[in-house]
Design a protein around this motif. Structure first.
Motif, short mmCIF file in Angstrom:
data_model
loop_
_atom_site.label_atom_id
_atom_site.label_comp_id
_atom_site.label_asym_id
_atom_site.label_seq_id
_atom_site.Cartn_x
_atom_site.Cartn_y
_atom_site.Cartn_z
N THR A 22 -1.90 0.35 -4.10
CA THR A 22 -1.54 -0.89 -4.13
C THR A 22 -1.48 -1.74 -4.51
O THR A 22 -2.12 -1.81 -6.38
CB THR A 22 -3.26 -1.22 -3.82
N ASP B 19 0.40 -1.80 0.09
CA ASP B 19 -0.21 0.29 0.36
C ASP B 19 0.86 1.61 0.47
O ASP B 19 1.69 1.26 0.85
CB ASP B 19 -0.93 0.58 1.55
N ARG C 249 -6.89 -1.05 6.46
CA ARG C 249 -5.82 -1.05 5.63
C ARG C 249 -5.45 0.32 6.10
O ARG C 249 -4.45 0.89 5.74
CB ARG C 249 -5.75 -1.19 4.46
#
Length: 371
Positions: free
Chosen positions: A115, A94, A201
């Motif tokens: 990503t 990421d 995330r």
């Protein structure tokens, strides 16, 4: 101020950045728990790798809740190295753009720009605006720090980031009988991975972007995964050491997923002890489990016609879920904790119930199997 400090630090270090992770069917002759996981874990889908000498294409930029990323004229060639061995490794990365400018709907803040699936040979990402970025290697061990920020500018920036890969961990389980006496022998079966969950995330270090109309920062929700795994092929009884049966090795959690690793200790003529060890557990964690003699579990449990379970050709198994031990606290009282009893009789539906030592066996109704 934050952007200036980060940019100054990254320019000083240059573009090369240094950074310095159910229970299986009961043994033959026992009833299987109703929630037994499958024996094999379905492999995760893998991104196609580029041909030799060919750079990986830049993935599509994500859009979180209608917060599109800005496109630019910069490119980056990104590699991931093992922090200890310096060997190339593959990882999903990421890439967060720090202090990304706001737009008509969102305020300025850190934004997940892309990503990327980065193979061991590296990947080229294009269409990036100049600025300061910070990566998160999803294959790195969960407790490790993320690599520091770096500056992307010009036609091509080459960056190598270092990731601490997951360690192989071990745990221990002490198995005792109802009197608290350690069981002399037992067979360990392990290798199941069940209940993995993709983590949220957004790293803790990010500065969230806020919708201009009010609300919470943009985020990427966690995703609950499935069950599966593999298991060892042998449960040959071995003597129980003073520290308990050794479980593992099993991999430490990564930044991508949280995983429970399941092990089972099987004692001849007694109930099983199941151990669920999280991938974030400290290496050498110890658990305590109770194994109950199966001859005492059915008690007065009988069929409607008066036959015992054994006389009806049935089987009884029991499973106790081990509890973690805290070295600074007294051992928990296992007699107060329930274990699960599973009963299987040919021609009838399987039954299960919770039971505690000293409690009467509940009345059960065996219903014929549907044909």
């Amino acid at each position: 101020m934050r952007r200036a400090l980060v940019a100054l630090a990254t320019v000083a270090t240059g573009v090369l950045v240094w950074w310095g992770r159910g229970e299986e069917s009961a043994r033959s002759g026992h009833a299987a728990p109703p929630d037994a996981p499958s024996e094999r874990e379905e492999p995760a889908a893998e991104a196609p790798e580029p041909a030799p000498g060919e750079a990986a294409p830049a993935p599509e930029a994500p859009s979180v809740r209608g917060d599109p990323v800005e496109r630019g004229e910069c490119a980056i060639f990104l590699r991931v190295l093992d922090a200890k061995t310096e060997q190339p490794v593959a990882s999903t990365v990421d890439l967060w753009r720090l202090d990304a400018p706001g737009n008509g709907d969102w305020t300025a803040g850190d934004q997940l720009h892309v990503t990327a699936e980065v193979p061991a040979e590296g990947a080229r990402l294009e269409g990036l605006p100049a600025g300061v970025y910070r990566p998160v290697c999803l294959a790195a061990r969960y407790s490790s720090d993320d690599p520091p920020p770096f500056l992307i500018e010009g036609a091509l920036t080459e960056v190598a980031i270092r990731a601490e890969t997951p360690r192989s961990l071990y745990a221990y389980v002490k198995v005792v009988d109802p009197r608290g006496v350690p069981m002399p022998t037992g067979g360990v079966r392990g290798g199941y991975h069940r209940g993995w969950t993709d983590r949220e995330r957004r790293p803790a270090w990010t500065t969230g972007r806020l919708p201009r109309g009010g609300g919470v920062a943009s985020s990427l929700p966690a995703r609950v995964g499935g069950r599966g795994g593999t298991r060892s092929s042998s449960t040959k009884p071995v003597p129980q050491p003073a520290e308990g049966f050794r479980l593992g090795p099993f991999p430490e959690d990564t930044k991508k997923s949280a995983v429970l690793h399941y092990f089972t200790v099987q004692v001849e003529g007694c109930g099983d002890v199941r151990v669920a060890v999280p991938g974030t557990a400290a290496d050498g964690s110890t658990f305590l489990g109770l194994s109950v003699p199966l001859a005492t579990v059915p008690g007065d449990l009988r069929m409607r016609d008066g036959r015992t379970i054994a006389e009806a050709g049935g089987k009884v198994s029991a499973t106790f879920v081990a509890v973690p031990l805290d070295a600074s606290a007294p051992a928990p009282l296992l007699s107060d904790r329930p274990f699960h009893v599973y009963v299987a009789v040919p021609g009838f539906k399987d039954l299960s119930f919770e039971h505690r030592l000293g409690e009467p066996i509940p009345s059960l109704v065996f219903e014929p199997e549907e044909r």
